[in-house]
Design an enzyme around this catalytic site. Sequence first.
Site, PDB file in Angstrom:
ATOM      1  N   GLU A 120      -4.059 -16.587   8.153  1.00 16.61           N
ATOM      2  CA  GLU A 120      -5.397 -16.928   7.641  1.00 16.61           C
ATOM      3  C   GLU A 120      -6.109 -15.771   6.948  1.00 16.61           C
ATOM      4  O   GLU A 120      -7.157 -15.300   7.411  1.00 16.61           O
ATOM      5  CB  GLU A 120      -6.278 -17.488   8.765  1.00 16.61           C
TER       6      GLU A 120
ATOM      7  N   GLU B  88      -1.290 -24.714  12.795  1.00 15.52           N
ATOM      8  CA  GLU B  88      -2.370 -24.761  13.793  1.00 15.52           C
ATOM      9  C   GLU B  88      -3.194 -26.021  13.582  1.00 15.52           C
ATOM     10  O   GLU B  88      -3.517 -26.368  12.440  1.00 15.52           O
ATOM     11  CB  GLU B  88      -3.347 -23.584  13.650  1.00 15.52           C
TER      12      GLU B  88
END
Length: 450
Positions: free
Chosen positions: A174, A362
């Site tokens: 991320e 995720e």
Amino acid sequence: MNKIENSFLNKDQFGDDFLWGVSTAAFQIEGAHDADGKGSSIWDVFTSQKGKIKNGHHALTACDFYNSYQNDIDLIKELNIPNFRFSISWTRIMPTGTDSVNQAGIDYYNKIINSLLASGIEPWITLYHWDLPYALEKKGGWTNRESVTWFSEYVAICAQHFGDRVKNWMVINEPSVFTGAGYFLGIHAPGKKGITNYLKAMHHVTLATAAGAKIVRNLVPDANIGTTFSCTHIEPATQSAKDVEAAKRVDTLLNRTFIEPILGLGYPQADLPVLKKLNNYILEDDLNNLSFDFDFIGLQCYTREVVKSAMLIPYIGAELISAEKRNVISTDMGWEVYPPALYYVLKKFNEYKNIKKIIITENGAAFPDTLSNGKVYDIKRTHYIQDHLEQILKAKEDGLNVEGYFVWSLTDNFEWAEGYNARFGLIHVDFETQQRTIKHSGLWFKDFLS
Ligand code: NOJ
């Protein structure tokens, strides 16, 4: 029909090759912040500063995974989860970030990898999940162009030591979140602010993503190499031209800025003019070194955002309307529960022609769980996961590329600036006693995967 919960979902609907897993990150679970020669990371320092983390929480012990990893690996096996994603703490391996290697750190990850393999669980390594060595932050961290070299050196050490047994690698986790929160807003480590820090970090992290991937490709035969991006479905608050344009800018910032250079498309400067300032840091030849042909792209999606025009907000001219203001159901993170976001995001990323494989690395939810009589009845989390899996099925039925799903997270853990209050686990952790209790959602997932 499932034994635990009245759901019509069946694992077989996803196909035999669909990957099922659970995700974690070193700083959020390991604790043992200075054990066996580990150096300090930016998160060790940030969490020790007053007022940075809700309720003054820190991660000195976290879930004590450093000591209790065998117990947790046994639980992964008990839950029938075939793939485990975890990250390497750079400062366990290289306490000052460069030069010297700490053998105890190498030994520790070898124990984890060997234990996973002995249990029939496939290891998935994230090389960077936000815990930069503090010694490197003192030299500017990701704002220093040298970070690409530092990171490359660290990646080579990991690939050399673990690449004989680990085939699945994710380079960076991320990037938009840790550069945005850590280098622009200052609400995550290292707590830096401002557009200059942010743009420098953005460019160096993107170069490091491609450089790290190339090193793994060269050193690990048959590696399956990916990198992960956070993504959010974006909608304009109204159909007015102003809101639609604002939503487009937010979509560019949150969903496109980091992946497009990696895919060889360059930075999306036309749709987000502030990115033109990046030209101050882009050196000759950089554009050729920003891309890599990844085997898979990891997408991490939790919610949608609704956007309205706000010309006074610098650089972006837009504002997110919170779930609370919109009066919609949300999680403990304040994120709207909106499962179709996952479908829309898959549709959007499927439009990029050169993504070979998409894995949801995720997805999950924080809800206020209570432990009573040795049980945690987290029905909202169970439904959250089921509803998101239905969106994946819908995407598959529409022929979209999506080949795996990893739940965030195995156990409750240290949720960065939120501390321990945001519980994301399939397994409940009592942070006083380190007692683990498999939640209803974990039991459902176990049944589903059996
Ligand atoms: C994204 C991050 O990768 C992870 O560290 C975090 O805990 C979850 N999302 C939930 O916020």
